[in-house]
Design a protein around this motif. Structure first.
Motif, mmCIF file in Angstrom:
data_model
loop_
_atom_site.group_PDB
_atom_site.id
_atom_site.type_symbol
_atom_site.label_atom_id
_atom_site.label_comp_id
_atom_site.label_asym_id
_atom_site.label_seq_id
_atom_site.Cartn_x
_atom_site.Cartn_y
_atom_site.Cartn_z
ATOM 1 N N TYR A 166 47.439 38.899 43.799
ATOM 2 C CA TYR A 166 46.988 40.133 44.149
ATOM 3 C C TYR A 166 46.543 40.477 45.572
ATOM 4 N N ILE A 173 37.861 40.357 41.221
ATOM 5 C CA ILE A 173 39.036 40.709 40.597
ATOM 6 C C ILE A 173 38.675 40.759 39.240
ATOM 7 N N SER A 174 39.062 41.635 38.196
ATOM 8 C CA SER A 174 38.571 41.925 36.974
ATOM 9 C C SER A 174 39.100 40.709 36.152
ATOM 10 N N GLN A 177 41.340 42.379 33.438
ATOM 11 C CA GLN A 177 42.627 42.850 33.787
ATOM 12 C C GLN A 177 43.749 41.611 34.298
ATOM 13 N N VAL A 300 40.781 53.362 43.885
ATOM 14 C CA VAL A 300 41.401 52.094 43.810
ATOM 15 C C VAL A 300 41.771 51.603 45.116
ATOM 16 N N GLN A 411 44.274 46.476 44.051
ATOM 17 C CA GLN A 411 42.923 45.586 43.641
ATOM 18 C C GLN A 411 42.303 45.915 42.216
ATOM 19 N N TYR A 412 42.746 45.020 41.302
ATOM 20 C CA TYR A 412 41.813 45.294 40.141
ATOM 21 C C TYR A 412 40.471 45.082 40.026
ATOM 22 N N HIS A 416 37.959 47.721 36.274
ATOM 23 C CA HIS A 416 39.095 48.657 36.604
ATOM 24 C C HIS A 416 39.504 49.248 35.349
ATOM 25 N N ARG A 417 39.630 48.777 34.137
ATOM 26 C CA ARG A 417 40.328 49.519 32.958
ATOM 27 C C ARG A 417 39.418 50.640 32.579
ATOM 28 N N TYR A 437 47.886 50.400 37.359
ATOM 29 C CA TYR A 437 47.530 50.493 35.968
ATOM 30 C C TYR A 437 47.058 49.325 35.271
ATOM 31 N N ASP A 438 48.152 48.578 34.773
ATOM 32 C CA ASP A 438 48.226 47.545 33.878
ATOM 33 C C ASP A 438 48.700 46.437 34.227
#
Length: 459
Positions: A166, A173-174, A177, A300, A411-412, A416-417, A437-438
């Motif tokens: 990342y 960071i999540s 995710q 984001v 960056q998650y 984030h989700r 997204y994923d």
């Protein structure tokens, strides 16, 4: 009646969406609109020392099926290649340590495997995990690992691995995710060490036994957009580069996409649209047609980075005794990783025995000042750090190249989700895909593009 579909964005996600749409049995007319003069996004080849070499993404996760399946569909599965046996290292306290085996994004399955890389006291802390109460909601990977296993595990093991994916920071960071297995353990109150121990045998038994973790294509992963462009043309997909999408609006049951320079905007109507661009331009396109999704995407953040590629004369010198190394942010170095490409990829060494290629990556989230230097300065910084880590045995390069990826990696952040939930509630005939997204890896982006294509077709 022919259904018309526009795919906005020619990175790997958009290419995968266009490929899926072009393979449909039935009357579907597909147009791929790419704002720049080339396809491929973060997949790119450039000439360095007379050789075309990857200056962006160089490999795919082979234990996910999407990329390898796409290679097979495109008829290039005979070009699939894997890294050589040389292992990677982590720099810790001024020296290289072999990458520990059996870790889950840096969380070791056996605390003894990281002794030396971590001090005895840090290993002792790691060995006595503090489980605590189950976690409610999302949490950062670093915060979770800090509390359970100690800050040293985050700083010296988790950080360099997450930064490689990342270009971000573990404590932001999540976990949901980035490492869902660790997040699930946190929610269930299970030890992280137990999860890592259960994950470790996956590569030595069961369906994954003997399967390499990573793969690429002979000639470089950057050849994939070229292969896809030819395949799309054969499938009847219209590909237009230099077609910047500037606006998107509803038109009855369909959509109007505005492209071109501001002085000569062209409006085109489509029955469905797949938006496959990064979060910020996607947000601008959606502001009138899906305002909640636009707001979510506007939040984001992205990390910028640069890849410094070096070409050396002759075969790899003895100092390049592995596939490369990762650098924790605790080390007094600017680069965050280096890949010894000619050692890592046997096809490259065989094709160009007269040259040795290696590269270094620079830049983390919110550290753009590091990149505000000339190409010459970035090369000098990379070389200085390489000499610090490797010693004096690295000869001077005969050619160099700097590839900047401004805003290259989403960056998650924690939450984030749930924050992007509005992007999954869109009007019929509209779908989104991409790294925001994923998942940021190539297989995840391919999966995102395929899902977006199927979504607009089914609706």
């Amino acid at each position: 009646m022919v259904r018309t579909v526009a795919v906005i964005g020619g990175g790997i996600s958009g290419l995968a969406a266009a490929w899926e749409l072009g393979r449909v049995d039935g009357d579907v007319s597909v147009t791929l609109l790419e704002g720049s003069d080339r396809l491929g996004g973060k997949l790119r080849l450039e000439e360095v020392g007379g050789t075309r070499i990857d200056v962006g993404a160089e490999s795919v996760l082979a234990r996910r099926p999407e990329a390898l399946t796409l290679f097979e569909q495109l008829g290039v599965d005979d070009l699939v290649t894997h890294p050589g046996p040389a292992g990677a290292a982590i720099v810790s306290r001024g020296r290289r340590w072999p990458m520990p085996r059996g870790t889950l994004m840096g969380v070791p399955s056996d605390p003894e495997s990281v002794r030396g890389l971590l001090t005895d006291a840090e290993v002792e802390r790691l060995s006595h995990e503090t489980v605590g109460d189950p976690v409610v909601g999302d949490i950062s990977v670093g915060e979770l690992v800090d509390a359970r296993l100690g800050a040293a595990v985050t700083d010296r093991l988790v950080e360099p691995l997450l930064a490689g994916v990342y270009a971000g920071h573990a404590r932001e960071i999540s976990a949901e995710q980035a490492v869902p297995a660790l997040a699930a353990a946190a929610h269930e109150g299970r030890p992280l060490l137990e999860v890592a121990r259960c994950a470790a045998p996956a590569g030595t038994s069961g369906p994954l036994v003997g399967r390499p973790v990573f793969a690429s294509l002979t000639g470089g992963l950057g050849t994939l957009p070229e292969v896809l462009e030819r395949a799309l043309a054969t499938a009847g997909v219209r590909v237009r580069t230099g077609a910047m999408a500037r606006a998107l609006r509803r038109d009855g049951a369909g959509w109007v996409v505005s492209t071109g320079p501001t002085t000569d905007v062209v409006d085109e109507r489509f029955d469905a649209v797949v938006v496959a661009v990064p979060a910020a331009p996607a947000s601008r396109l959606l502001k009138d047609v899906a305002p909640a999704a636009a707001v979510a995407l506007a939040g984001v953040e992205y990390a910028s980075m640069a890849i410094v590629t070096l070409a050396l004369e002759g075969p790899p010198p003895p100092v390049l005794d592995g596939s490369g190394f990762l650098v924790p942010p605790t080390e007094p170095l600017t680069i965050k990783a280096s890949t010894f490409s000619s050692v890592k990829w046997p096809w490259l060494a065989a094709a160009h025995p007269e040259r040795t290629f290696l590269r270094a990556s620079v830049g983390r989230h919110r550290e753009e000042a590091t990149l505000q230097r000339s190409d010459e300065e970035l090369v000098a910084v990379a070389l200085a750090d390489l000499h610090t880590v490797l010693g004096p045995g690295l000869p001077p390069p005969v050619a160099t190249h700097v590839q900047r990826w401004g805003g290259g990696l989403p960056q998650y952040a924690v939450g984030h989700r749930s924050r992007l939930a509005p992007t999954r509630e869109l009007p019929p005939g509209l779908a989104l895909c991409g790294a925001a997204y994923d998942g940021v890896g190539i297989p995840a982006c391919i999966a995102s593009g395929l899902a977006a294509a199927r979504s607009v077709l089914s609706r």
